[in-house]
Motif scaffolding. Structure first.
Motif, PDB file in Angstrom:
ATOM      1  N   VAL A  76       0.677  -1.324   0.368  1.00  0.00           N
ATOM      2  CA  VAL A  76      -0.186  -0.428   0.036  1.00  0.00           C
ATOM      3  C   VAL A  76       0.850   0.796  -0.074  1.00  0.00           C
ATOM      4  O   VAL A  76       0.567   1.890  -0.841  1.00  0.00           O
ATOM      5  N   LEU A  77       1.489   0.820   0.643  1.00  0.00           N
ATOM      6  CA  LEU A  77       2.720   2.072   1.274  1.00  0.00           C
ATOM      7  C   LEU A  77       3.290   2.328  -0.211  1.00  0.00           C
ATOM      8  O   LEU A  77       3.850   3.737  -1.141  1.00  0.00           O
ATOM      9  N   LEU A 133      -6.201   2.141  -5.038  1.00  0.00           N
ATOM     10  CA  LEU A 133      -4.520   1.231  -4.419  1.00  0.00           C
ATOM     11  C   LEU A 133      -5.033   0.206  -3.809  1.00  0.00           C
ATOM     12  O   LEU A 133      -4.152  -0.674  -4.007  1.00  0.00           O
ATOM     13  N   ALA A 134      -6.138  -0.930  -3.464  1.00  0.00           N
ATOM     14  CA  ALA A 134      -6.793  -2.341  -3.514  1.00  0.00           C
ATOM     15  C   ALA A 134      -6.172  -3.163  -4.685  1.00  0.00           C
ATOM     16  O   ALA A 134      -5.291  -4.099  -4.780  1.00  0.00           O
ATOM     17  N   ALA A 181      -8.519  -1.838   6.211  1.00  0.00           N
ATOM     18  CA  ALA A 181      -7.867  -1.723   7.878  1.00  0.00           C
ATOM     19  C   ALA A 181      -6.231  -1.127   7.793  1.00  0.00           C
ATOM     20  O   ALA A 181      -6.095  -0.493   8.821  1.00  0.00           O
ATOM     21  N   HIS A 182      -5.972  -1.582   6.391  1.00  0.00           N
ATOM     22  CA  HIS A 182      -4.051  -1.371   6.722  1.00  0.00           C
ATOM     23  C   HIS A 182      -4.403   0.344   6.416  1.00  0.00           C
ATOM     24  O   HIS A 182      -3.320   1.109   7.005  1.00  0.00           O
ATOM     25  N   LEU A 188      -2.584   2.673   9.373  1.00  0.00           N
ATOM     26  CA  LEU A 188      -1.767   4.244   8.970  1.00  0.00           C
ATOM     27  C   LEU A 188      -2.016   5.735   8.966  1.00  0.00           C
ATOM     28  O   LEU A 188      -1.274   6.489   9.136  1.00  0.00           O
ATOM     29  N   ARG A 189      -3.023   6.028   8.722  1.00  0.00           N
ATOM     30  CA  ARG A 189      -3.273   7.105   9.327  1.00  0.00           C
ATOM     31  C   ARG A 189      -3.820   7.552  10.715  1.00  0.00           C
ATOM     32  O   ARG A 189      -3.140   8.615  11.353  1.00  0.00           O
ATOM     33  N   GLU A 190      -3.341   6.529  11.934  1.00  0.00           N
ATOM     34  CA  GLU A 190      -3.833   6.553  12.938  1.00  0.00           C
ATOM     35  C   GLU A 190      -2.157   6.803  12.960  1.00  0.00           C
ATOM     36  O   GLU A 190      -2.103   7.575  14.037  1.00  0.00           O
TER      37      GLU A 190
END
Length: 248
Positions: free
Chosen positions: A22-23, A37-38, A50-51, A55-57
């Motif tokens: 994802v990153l 992204l998926a 979920a990822h 990552l936002r958190e």
């Protein structure tokens, strides 16, 4: 008062292969919808969500809303630097097909590192700028060689470069407005230790402006959606050789 930085907590986010995909899909500076992204990361919609939440958190990814849609991007160049740092310290993934081998070679040859050029192309252009006086090295080394203090496991916090006497003229011929590039809050000159070439390449506001200018002129183009590798067009090969002496 807070204690020491919780490095283990952040490092754990990079330990999941799916999350890293994802990153990496965002590493060229784009803002992408979760569905895109998926597809690029090869994940389900639920898994991607979920990822992204984790990552936002951790403030590694931020979201931009446009109407009913949400677009995700890296929280800043520092996240791309972490990815490049980890890449420098990581073994290559096994090549299991001709397609994956070709893709790996394309990434090593020319790629985006967040919003500037990296790989053999990025290093060659930086070396040409140095040779032609658009950049000047302050430590006496006439090349883009790695310094003894440039650790492979850390981004370059300092660099030995400044603008040279030919900077305004040469960057101008490449379509870069030095004044405009220097007016932002971002540092004009930054440099990365390229993970595949082990030499310096230009980053910062000037590196981003140069990559944009070469793309706008049609000298560079993305190889494919979701691919960090870039292709040098026939016009790009001609002009880079003519103006910078970069033979590809």
């Amino acid at each position: 008062m807070g204690g020491d930085a919780d490095i283990a907590r952040t490092a754990a986010l990079f330990a999941d292969p799916a999350r890293v995909r994802v990153l990496m899909a965002l590493a060229d500076g784009r803002a992408l919808a979760a569905s895109v992204l998926a597809a690029e990361a090869g994940l389900s919609a639920q898994g991607t969500s979920a990822h992204l939440a984790r990552l936002r958190e951790a403030e590694l990814v931020e979201v931009e809303r446009s109407g009913r849609h949400r677009f995700y991007r890296l929280a800043g160049p520092h996240v791309a630097e972490i990815l490049e740092t980890l890449a420098r310290s990581s073994p290559p993934q096994p090549v299991r097909s001709l397609k994956s081998g070709t893709r790996a070679e394309a990434v090593r040859f020319a790629r985006t590192c967040y919003d500037h050029l990296a790989g053999k192309l990025g290093v060659a252009i930086t070396a040409a700028l140095l040779e032609r006086g658009a950049l000047r090295r302050t430590d006496g080394d006439p090349t883009t060689a790695r310094r003894a203090e440039d650790r492979l496991s850390a981004p370059m916090a300092t660099h030995p470069y400044e603008l040279g006497p030919a900077a305004e003229r040469l960057f101008g011929t490449l379509g870069v407005d030095l004044g405009a590039a220097s007016r932002g809050r971002r540092p004009l000159l930054r440099f990365c230790l390229d993970w595949s070439e082990q030499r310096h390449h230009l980053a910062g506001a000037l590196g981003a402006a140069l990559a944009t200018a070469l793309t706008d002129r049609g000298w560079l183009e993305p190889r494919a959606p979701g691919h960090r590798a870039v292709r040098v067009t026939p016009a790009g090969r001609e002009h880079l050789a003519e103006q910078l002496g970069v033979a590809l």
